[in-house]
Design a protein around this motif. Structure first.
Motif, PDB file in Angstrom:
ATOM      1  N   ALA A   1      36.274  30.223  41.704  1.00 34.19           N
ATOM      2  CA  ALA A   1      35.651  30.206  40.381  1.00 34.19           C
ATOM      3  C   ALA A   1      36.646  30.687  39.342  1.00 34.19           C
ATOM      4  O   ALA A   1      37.449  31.590  39.604  1.00 34.19           O
ATOM      5  N   SER A   2      36.604  30.079  38.176  1.00 36.87           N
ATOM      6  CA  SER A   2      37.479  30.519  37.099  1.00 36.87           C
ATOM      7  C   SER A   2      36.848  30.222  35.745  1.00 36.87           C
ATOM      8  O   SER A   2      36.094  29.257  35.596  1.00 36.87           O
ATOM      9  N   LEU A   3      37.164  31.065  34.793  1.00 37.24           N
ATOM     10  CA  LEU A   3      36.772  30.851  33.413  1.00 37.24           C
ATOM     11  C   LEU A   3      37.971  30.361  32.630  1.00 37.24           C
ATOM     12  O   LEU A   3      39.120  30.739  32.915  1.00 37.24           O
ATOM     13  N   GLU A   4      37.735  29.516  31.643  1.00 38.82           N
ATOM     14  CA  GLU A   4      38.813  28.880  30.884  1.00 38.82           C
ATOM     15  C   GLU A   4      39.828  29.905  30.394  1.00 38.82           C
ATOM     16  O   GLU A   4      39.474  30.985  29.919  1.00 38.82           O
ATOM     17  N   GLY A   5      41.093  29.536  30.529  1.00 40.91           N
ATOM     18  CA  GLY A   5      42.158  30.423  30.099  1.00 40.91           C
ATOM     19  C   GLY A   5      42.500  31.495  31.106  1.00 40.91           C
ATOM     20  O   GLY A   5      43.302  32.385  30.826  1.00 40.91           O
ATOM     21  N   GLY A   6      41.902  31.405  32.301  1.00 34.82           N
ATOM     22  CA  GLY A   6      42.181  32.403  33.324  1.00 34.82           C
ATOM     23  C   GLY A   6      41.660  33.781  32.980  1.00 34.82           C
ATOM     24  O   GLY A   6      42.180  34.795  33.449  1.00 34.82           O
ATOM     25  N   ARG A   7      40.596  33.824  32.151  1.00 43.14           N
ATOM     26  CA  ARG A   7      40.062  35.129  31.755  1.00 43.14           C
ATOM     27  C   ARG A   7      39.478  35.882  32.949  1.00 43.14           C
ATOM     28  O   ARG A   7      39.500  37.117  32.983  1.00 43.14           O
ATOM     29  N   ALA A   8      38.944  35.157  33.912  1.00 44.49           N
ATOM     30  CA  ALA A   8      38.383  35.783  35.110  1.00 44.49           C
ATOM     31  C   ALA A   8      38.353  34.763  36.231  1.00 44.49           C
ATOM     32  O   ALA A   8      38.161  33.564  35.992  1.00 44.49           O
ATOM     33  N   VAL A   9      38.561  35.237  37.459  1.00 48.09           N
ATOM     34  CA  VAL A   9      38.535  34.365  38.632  1.00 48.09           C
ATOM     35  C   VAL A   9      37.803  35.078  39.767  1.00 48.09           C
ATOM     36  O   VAL A   9      37.573  36.287  39.723  1.00 48.09           O
ATOM     37  N   GLY A  10      37.455  34.322  40.796  1.00 44.57           N
ATOM     38  CA  GLY A  10      36.839  34.892  41.977  1.00 44.57           C
ATOM     39  C   GLY A  10      36.846  33.879  43.105  1.00 44.57           C
ATOM     40  O   GLY A  10      37.088  32.684  42.896  1.00 44.57           O
ATOM     41  N   ARG A  11      36.578  34.359  44.306  1.00 42.61           N
ATOM     42  CA  ARG A  11      36.556  33.519  45.505  1.00 42.61           C
ATOM     43  C   ARG A  11      35.314  33.876  46.314  1.00 42.61           C
ATOM     44  O   ARG A  11      34.912  35.045  46.365  1.00 42.61           O
ATOM     45  N   CYS A  12      34.706  32.872  46.932  1.00 39.34           N
ATOM     46  CA  CYS A  12      33.539  33.103  47.762  1.00 39.34           C
ATOM     47  C   CYS A  12      33.641  32.229  49.005  1.00 39.34           C
ATOM     48  O   CYS A  12      34.011  31.044  48.905  1.00 39.34           O
TER      49      CYS A  12
ATOM     50  N   VAL B   1      39.666  40.125  36.473  1.00 35.83           N
ATOM     51  CA  VAL B   1      39.425  39.847  35.059  1.00 35.83           C
ATOM     52  C   VAL B   1      40.656  40.221  34.242  1.00 35.83           C
ATOM     53  O   VAL B   1      41.293  41.254  34.491  1.00 35.83           O
ATOM     54  N   ASP B   2      40.993  39.382  33.274  1.00 35.95           N
ATOM     55  CA  ASP B   2      42.063  39.677  32.328  1.00 35.95           C
ATOM     56  C   ASP B   2      41.757  41.038  31.677  1.00 35.95           C
ATOM     57  O   ASP B   2      40.662  41.241  31.147  1.00 35.95           O
ATOM     58  N   PRO B   3      42.712  41.991  31.714  1.00 36.41           N
ATOM     59  CA  PRO B   3      42.459  43.311  31.120  1.00 36.41           C
ATOM     60  C   PRO B   3      41.991  43.243  29.667  1.00 36.41           C
ATOM     61  O   PRO B   3      41.232  44.117  29.218  1.00 36.41           O
ATOM     62  N   ALA B   4      42.408  42.212  28.941  1.00 35.19           N
ATOM     63  CA  ALA B   4      42.004  42.084  27.536  1.00 35.19           C
ATOM     64  C   ALA B   4      40.543  41.676  27.386  1.00 35.19           C
ATOM     65  O   ALA B   4      39.999  41.713  26.279  1.00 35.19           O
ATOM     66  N   HIS B   5      39.904  41.265  28.474  1.00 29.28           N
ATOM     67  CA  HIS B   5      38.525  40.782  28.401  1.00 29.28           C
ATOM     68  C   HIS B   5      37.589  41.555  29.327  1.00 29.28           C
ATOM     69  O   HIS B   5      36.531  41.035  29.713  1.00 29.28           O
ATOM     70  N   ARG B   6      37.968  42.756  29.693  1.00 28.44           N
ATOM     71  CA  ARG B   6      37.095  43.550  30.545  1.00 28.44           C
ATOM     72  C   ARG B   6      35.898  44.067  29.760  1.00 28.44           C
ATOM     73  O   ARG B   6      35.932  44.158  28.543  1.00 28.44           O
TER      74      ARG B   6
ATOM     75  N   ARG C   1      46.051  34.519  37.573  1.00 26.63           N
ATOM     76  CA  ARG C   1      45.154  35.634  37.254  1.00 26.63           C
ATOM     77  C   ARG C   1      44.966  36.543  38.466  1.00 26.63           C
ATOM     78  O   ARG C   1      44.907  37.766  38.320  1.00 26.63           O
ATOM     79  N   TYR C   2      44.885  35.966  39.664  1.00 27.03           N
ATOM     80  CA  TYR C   2      44.750  36.783  40.873  1.00 27.03           C
ATOM     81  C   TYR C   2      45.937  37.742  40.971  1.00 27.03           C
ATOM     82  O   TYR C   2      45.778  38.916  41.291  1.00 27.03           O
TER      83      TYR C   2
END
Length: 278
Positions: free
Chosen positions: A189-200, A214-219, A166-167
């Motif tokens: 951090a990630s949401l199931e299916g790779g819909r969104a990820v992040g790093r802290c 974020v996956d463009p289909a889920h913005r 996803r990144y």
């Protein structure tokens, strides 16, 4: 005389008072942070650590196989100790030895930044390839965001294949992992299916957010907010109270998101690449 939350003083007749108490200042975790340019620059550098580095006076040459400009550029926090032309020649040669383009990361817009260096780089034909805002804000309001999906965010210490996919900026997964996991306290951090990820990266009082994708289909579904809220809550648990992030100037969607979260621009940074004459 009483002082309202907004700082305005109001006079009220004593006869109109039924009860009262002194309200203490807001706890530190909810106040916006104060920071110098150098503090933020060093915090940011620790969150994107190179695989190798070398000092040049008060400059630091950094390399990480080409993964991210931040880990593959010069951090010039002071004087290189030699004339600028000689310093830039050494920089160019050092990166050439590693098969990498030469970059200098310079900043503008805050006390102690490097406007003069930027001008000198441009005069010598170095090209500003990208500019970004360094933004700061209080951490607790991000953790308090009402993001129902935050409970579904998975946190881990290492990025898995789904996170890296996803990144989407990864040519060499092994190299990317080596860079991404380094830092004082790193969370993915990630949401199931790779819909969104992040790093802290949690570093003392600071939590640095990055790679929020974020996956463009889920913005516009609040997923970036959910990812950041989950990461912020973890950072608060580790004692952080302030937040920072970097957002490129042409990323209007992300800038709007961060506006709504209360992040304000502290300074700008620019990545200059050596031109033909560099």
């Amino acid at each position: 005389m009483i002082t309202q939350k907004n700082g305005k003083a109001v006079r009220i007749a004593e006869s109109a008072l039924v009860a009262g108490k002194t309200v203490p200042p807001a706890p530190a975790r909810r106040r916006g942070p104060a920071a110098s340019f150098e503090e933020l620059a060093r915090i940011a550098a620790r969150s994107w650590q190179p695989l190798e580095s070398e000092p040049l006076g008060e400059w630091t040459l950094r390399a990480a196989g080409g993964f991210t400009r931040r880990a593959n550029s010069v951090l010039p926090l002071g004087d290189p100790g030699i004339p600028l032309d000689e310093a830039l020649a050494r920089v160019t040669a050092w990166y050439a030895e590693r098969g990498l383009p030469a970059y200098v990361q310079a900043a503008t817009g805050a006390e102690g930044t490097q406007e003069l260096l930027c001008a000198e780089l441009e005069r010598r034909g170095w090209v500003n390839e990208v500019s970004a805002e360094v933004r700061i804000g209080a951490l607790a309001p991000v953790g308090d965001l009402d993001a129902a999906a935050a409970r579904d965010v998975r946190l881990s210490r290492t990025p898995d294949e789904e996170w890296l996919g996803r990144y989407g900026r990864v040519e060499d997964p092994a190299l990317a992992r080596r860079v991404l996991v380094e830092g004082p306290s790193v969370w993915f951090a990630s949401l199931e299916g790779g819909r969104a990820v992040g790093r802290c990266v949690v570093d003392g009082r600071w939590a640095g957010f990055a790679a929020v994708t974020v996956d463009p289909a889920h913005r516009r579904e609040g997923l970036a907010t959910a990812v950041m809220a989950a990461l912020a809550r973890r950072a608060l648990e580790e004692g952080a109270s302030a937040a920072w992030l970097q957002v490129e100037t042409d990323n209007g969607g992300a800038r709007g998101l961060y506006d709504g979260m209360g992040f304000a621009t502290h300074h700008m940074y620019h990545h200059y690449r050596a031109g033909a004459a560099g």
